[in-house]
Structures are given as C-alpha cells and as structure tokens.
Design a protein around this motif. Structure first.
Motif, PDB file in Angstrom:
ATOM      1  N   UNK A  58      48.751  14.409 -22.994  1.00 17.50           N
ATOM      2  CA  UNK A  58      48.623  15.321 -23.264  1.00 17.50           C
ATOM      3  C   UNK A  58      48.387  16.247 -22.160  1.00 17.50           C
ATOM      4  N   UNK A  69      47.885   3.574 -19.705  1.00 20.11           N
ATOM      5  CA  UNK A  69      48.214   2.083 -20.460  1.00 20.11           C
ATOM      6  C   UNK A  69      47.470   1.229 -20.715  1.00 20.11           C
ATOM      7  N   UNK A  92      47.570   2.388 -24.251  1.00 23.31           N
ATOM      8  CA  UNK A  92      49.140   2.145 -24.564  1.00 23.31           C
ATOM      9  C   UNK A  92      49.092   0.651 -25.316  1.00 23.31           C
ATOM     10  N   UNK A 120      43.113   6.275 -30.043  1.00 21.28           N
ATOM     11  CA  UNK A 120      44.271   7.311 -30.585  1.00 21.28           C
ATOM     12  C   UNK A 120      43.690   8.349 -29.526  1.00 21.28           C
ATOM     13  N   UNK A 121      42.975   8.892 -30.024  1.00 20.96           N
ATOM     14  CA  UNK A 121      43.003  10.518 -29.366  1.00 20.96           C
ATOM     15  C   UNK A 121      42.580  10.457 -28.220  1.00 20.96           C
ATOM     16  N   UNK A 154      44.294   8.195 -25.611  1.00 20.68           N
ATOM     17  CA  UNK A 154      45.373   7.780 -25.484  1.00 20.68           C
ATOM     18  C   UNK A 154      45.825   9.844 -25.424  1.00 20.68           C
ATOM     19  N   UNK A 155      45.796  10.221 -26.321  1.00 19.27           N
ATOM     20  CA  UNK A 155      46.568  11.643 -26.801  1.00 19.27           C
ATOM     21  C   UNK A 155      45.832  12.042 -25.617  1.00 19.27           C
ATOM     22  N   UNK A 172      41.849   4.903 -34.280  1.00 14.06           N
ATOM     23  CA  UNK A 172      40.846   6.606 -33.624  1.00 14.06           C
ATOM     24  C   UNK A 172      40.184   6.610 -32.147  1.00 14.06           C
TER      25      UNK A 172
END
Lengths: 131, 127
Positions: free
Chosen positions: B83, B27, B30, B75-76, B78-79, B72
């Motif tokens: 996943x 969160x 995000x 993003x990674x 969170x990704x 960056x």
C-alpha cells in the motif's frame, strides 16, 4: 536540475489497454482489496476471542448474501494476487520477461485464478453439504 | 564524473537511505506467504460453517495458532509495504501522502495486534 523532459509513465486514459497493463493494474487493485479484506479476518478472530454472541454476529454477516459476495470477491483477489505474484517473482528472478512469455503467463495467470476461485467455492459448498 | 563519497559508496544505500530493503522485504514476505496462504485457504475451507465451540477449538490447536500468527505478521507487513508503494505512486500532494502513510501503517499495526491478541487469547483459553 531540469525535470520537464524526463520520460513519463504511460497515460492510462490514452493508452489502449493491453493484457500486460490490465493485469498489472489488477495486481494493485486486488492487493488493495486483500488489504481491506483483512478487516474480515480480524473481525472473525476477534469475535471468537470476545465470545459466542459476537461470533454469531460475525457468522450472520459472513453467511448473508453480502458476506458471500464479499468472500467471493476476496477469493478471486486472493487467487489472482497469488498467481500473478508468482509471475512477478519469476520476473524478479529474470525469467519470462520477453513479450511472448509475458502474454502466455498472463493468460495462464487469469485462467488459473478463475478456475481456482471456482474450485475453492465448489469444495467449500461440498464440505458444508451444500452440493 | 562521480559525485558520490567513498563512504556513501561503501554503505551502498543510495539516496533513499535504505537501499533495496523495502523491495527485498516485500519479496521475502511474498515468498513466505505462498505456502502460508495456501495453508490458510485449506484451513478456512475445513472451518466453514463451524459453530462457536468448533471455531474456538480449531484456532486453539498449537500448530494452527502458530501458523496463524506467522500468517498474520507476514500478511500485514506485506500489505503495508504494498500500500505504501501505491500511495507513493499516485498521491500527488506531499502532505496527503505522509498523512495516508501514517494512517496505513498505524492501521496495519493496530489490526495485526488485534488479530494476534485474539489468536493468543483463544489459544491460551481466555474469554
């Protein structure tokens, strides 16, 4: 421990698709798509670090039809995941969990993400003088 | 009946041993990515069609480089958290699940380091 009578998550093949479930699945799919799309981000940055000939290769790919289609799908994945992500954060804060609000915000999410996708592309083409 | 030990209760981490950390960090990243990704889209729009020198100059501006680095990292992070949940939900065989998680987390580290190295080397005028 007995495990056979535990509640099961809905079977996707049997359930009639509903806006709420479809958006939930789309949130995951666009998330996976965005994760794959980071390869383009890394390629872009690394090609600039490596030198002009590598950047030209990247530029050739991203300007091609395949590259543009990829970027368009990425743009929609981004706007959708962003809008639906905000919807999820509202739920986490306890707002909008009743059925009617979940449907209203669901349609709003879809409309906003489609409109934003086209706005971004129209602005993009305008800025490079394509319109 | 309560079978939890007083120490376990005080730690409040439950059977997953990590409490709500995964959920919470997903969160937080995000929320951070909302303004950062909007900024990123605007910057990218302004950089569309850049030739090599323009692209290089664009990234080497301090403000852009710092926000790109932050973008960056978030993003990674969170990704790979997201996943991970997808793999845990849908991959049935435990050995596949663990293998896939290692691949995903390894790829996230490798890709983010590559991107960060690229931004820093452009910003510091290398290459």
């Amino acid at each position: 421990m007995r495990t056979e009578n535990r509640p099961l998550s809905p079977h996707l093949q049997i359930y009639k698709p509903q806006l709420t479930s479809v958006l939930s699945i789309m949130h995951r799919l666009t998330g996976i798509g965005l994760a794959v799309g980071t390869l383009i981000l890394v390629w872009w940055l690394f090609s600039i670090a490596l030198g002009p000939q590598y950047y030209n290769d990247f530029h050739w790919f991203i300007s091609s039809i395949v590259g543009r289609l990829f970027l368009f799908a990425w743009t929609f994945s981004f706007t959708f995941h962003l809008a639906n992500g905000i919807r999820h954060l509202c739920w986490d804060a306890g707002w909008g969990l009743d059925i009617s609000k979940a449907y209203k915000t669901g349609w709003l999410t879809l409309i906003v993400s489609v409109v934003l996708t086209f706005v971004i592309w129209i602005v993009g083409y305008y800025l490079i003088g394509g319109i | 009946m309560n079978l939890r030990s007083p120490l376990g209760k005080a730690r409040g981490l439950g059977t997953a041993k990590s409490g709500t950390n995964h959920w919470w960090v997903q969160r937080l990243t995000a929320i951070g990515l909302i303004p950062l990704s909007i900024w990123f889209i605007i910057e990218i729009l302004l950089a569309v069609g850049n030739d090599y020198n323009e692209a290089k100059e664009f990234i080497s501006q301090p403000f852009t480089a710092i926000l790109l680095i932050l973008f960056i990292v978030l993003t990674f992070h969170h990704a790979q958290l997201g996943l991970q949940v997808v793999v845990e939900d849908y991959v049935k065989r435990k050995s596949f699940e663990i293998g896939l998680l290692i691949v995903i987390k390894g790829a996230a580290i490798l890709l983010s380091l590559t991107a960060l190295f690229a931004v820093l080397s452009i910003a510091f005028g290398g290459a």
